[in-house]
Design an enzyme around this catalytic site. Structure first.
Site, short mmCIF file in Angstrom:
data_model
loop_
_atom_site.label_atom_id
_atom_site.label_comp_id
_atom_site.label_asym_id
_atom_site.label_seq_id
_atom_site.Cartn_x
_atom_site.Cartn_y
_atom_site.Cartn_z
N ALA A 1 39.13 45.10 44.64
CA ALA A 1 40.38 45.48 43.99
C ALA A 1 40.18 45.24 42.51
O ALA A 1 40.51 44.18 41.97
CB ALA A 1 41.53 44.64 44.53
N GLY B 1 45.21 38.92 37.31
CA GLY B 1 44.43 39.09 38.55
C GLY B 1 45.24 39.83 39.59
O GLY B 1 46.26 40.46 39.27
N ASN B 2 44.79 39.80 40.83
CA ASN B 2 45.57 40.41 41.91
C ASN B 2 45.35 39.62 43.19
O ASN B 2 44.56 38.68 43.23
CB ASN B 2 45.23 41.90 42.08
N TYR B 3 46.06 40.00 44.25
CA TYR B 3 46.09 39.19 45.47
C TYR B 3 44.92 39.44 46.43
O TYR B 3 44.92 38.91 47.53
CB TYR B 3 47.39 39.45 46.22
#
Ligand code: CTP
Length: 397
Positions: A274, A206-208
């Site tokens: 994102a 995943g990402n932030y």
């Protein structure tokens, strides 16, 4: 805009202080009318200070006998919101009783009226109250439903007044419906948040991304009367506007599918998500056991924005984001072209307070004419306003 806030004598009146603050902060001119009973629950001084206007309770000002004209108040308002609305006031509104300034103002108002009922669960559920609410709805009064929850009596049930944020958002929706904003009635697709790419039964890449920027834009569009299809990756955020329909997705592939479905139905799209650029080539249905080094093979995901750029009709607007760490403007220009965007919102991780995980952002907008517009560091809510202003101007051209 001009807003009358009516306060009746209910324990939830303390929450109305926050509602008034939110409305004033949005730039509205707020005048407060209280029933005599409401003064027992929240002081006129608090309310007058927050609304920046004197409080109206009586037909005449007791000091100088000045007439508080309910007729001109009713005509002045763009929206009237009654929060909390007690069972007593609701019953009087239904029957046209005019024994206080709040009720005479309601009867004189030509603007949309919104009520936020608040009472004990049995009073709310009582057929008399339900019949009254039904009748008010039938004459066009809008309602922000009360919640189930613990009530002042200690009982638990439906009757708790909606939160001030939700009421403020319903007020904005009503104002937007009235306005002649160019975005009013338009439909936008919006992607927001991160995507999670499954590795095995318990793990993902995943990402932030927090989704805050996208959700703020969705709320801003909704406030201006647009309908929003919000395609959201996994985030802990809520939407409050009735103009937003949210579709939760997890992976880039699921987001892609929803976008292909909704983009053709929209007047434009804003791609704030994102999206993961890579996804594991193999997704295991069981939990991978710990062993030494493992090699993970990743394959590229679909570039959703680029695909929308290919599908875009002449009468649609497509907006993208670029989060960059170096050669910011050059990279953003390249994305603007390659994805066939109308404008791109650039944020650089080199700017303090910009990008993921912050409540603020610092953006530069670059459009197809080559115009570059930098903005200062602002809250994401203000940034959303700037972006939607830009979009609005572009759609007017
Ligand atoms: N985007 C998208 N689908 C992807 C990747 C990106 O829709 N698979 C969108 C983003 O929502 C954003 C824009 O494309 O509006 C640019 O995203 P960004 O991650 O900055 O660019 P990439 O094209 O992924 O390029 P890179 O990561 O190499 O900088």
């Amino acid at each position: 805009m001009n807003i009358i806030v009516g306060i009746t004598g209910g324990i939830a009146a303390y929450k109305t202080a926050t509602l008034i603050r939110l409305l004033v902060k949005e730039g509205h001119d707020v005048k407060v009318v209280m029933t005599p009973m409401a003064k027992q629950f929240i002081t006129p001084l608090t309310v007058a200070t927050l609304s920046k206007n004197p409080i109206l309770v009586d037909f005449f000002s007791p000091e100088n006998g000045a007439w508080n004209s309910h007729v001109s108040l009713g005509l002045w308002a763009d929206v009237m919101v009654i929060a909390p609305a007690t069972a007593n006031t609701i019953a009087k509104m239904t029957n046209g009783v005019a024994d206080n300034l709040l009720l005479t103002t309601y009867l004189s108002a030509r603007c949309p009226v919104l009520i936020a009922p608040s009472m004990d669960l049995d009073m709310y559920a009582h057929p008399a109250t339900q019949k009254n609410l039904e009748q008010l709805r039938s004459v066009g009064v809008r309602m922000v439903e009360p919640y189930e929850g613990e009530l002042a009596s200690g009982l638990v049930g439906k009757g708790r007044m909606a939160e001030p944020e939700e009421i403020a958002s319903a007020v904005s929706d009503l104002l937007a419906e009235k306005s002649s904003n160019p975005l009013n009635g338009k439909r936008f697709m919006l992607t927001a948040g991160p995507t999670y790419e499954k590795m095995d039964a318990v793990r993902f890449i995943g990402n932030y991304s927090s989704g805050k920027m996208g959700f703020a834009i969705a709320e801003e569009l909704a406030k201006r009367g647009a309908k929003v299809d919000l395609i959201a990756g996994p985030v802990q955020l809520k939407v409050s506007s009735r103009n937003i329909v949210r579709y939760n997705v997890e992976s880039a592939a699921q987001m892609y599918e929803k976008c292909v479905e909704f983009f053709p139905k929209s007047d434009g799209a804003i791609m704030t998500a994102a999206v993961a650029d890579f996804t594991p080539s193999v997704k295991l249905d069981y939990k991978m056991k710990r062993k030494g080094d493992i090699e993970l093979t990743l394959k590229p995901t679909a570039d959703i924005a680029a695909e929308m750029g290919r599908l875009k009709r002449d009468n649609q607007v497509l907006v993208g984001f670029a989060l960059e760490t170096n050669d910011e403007e050059t990279n953003a220009h390249h994305k603007l072209e390659s994805k066939n965007l109308d404008f791109i919102v650039l944020n650089s991780l080199n700017d303090k307070g910009a990008g993921f995980m912050h409540d603020t952002n610092k953006i530069t907008i670059i459009d197809r004419t080559g115009e570059v517009t930098p903005f200062s560091l602002k809250s994401k809510k203000e940034v959303a306003r700037d972006i939607v202003d830009y979009l609005e101007k572009m759609m007017e051209r």
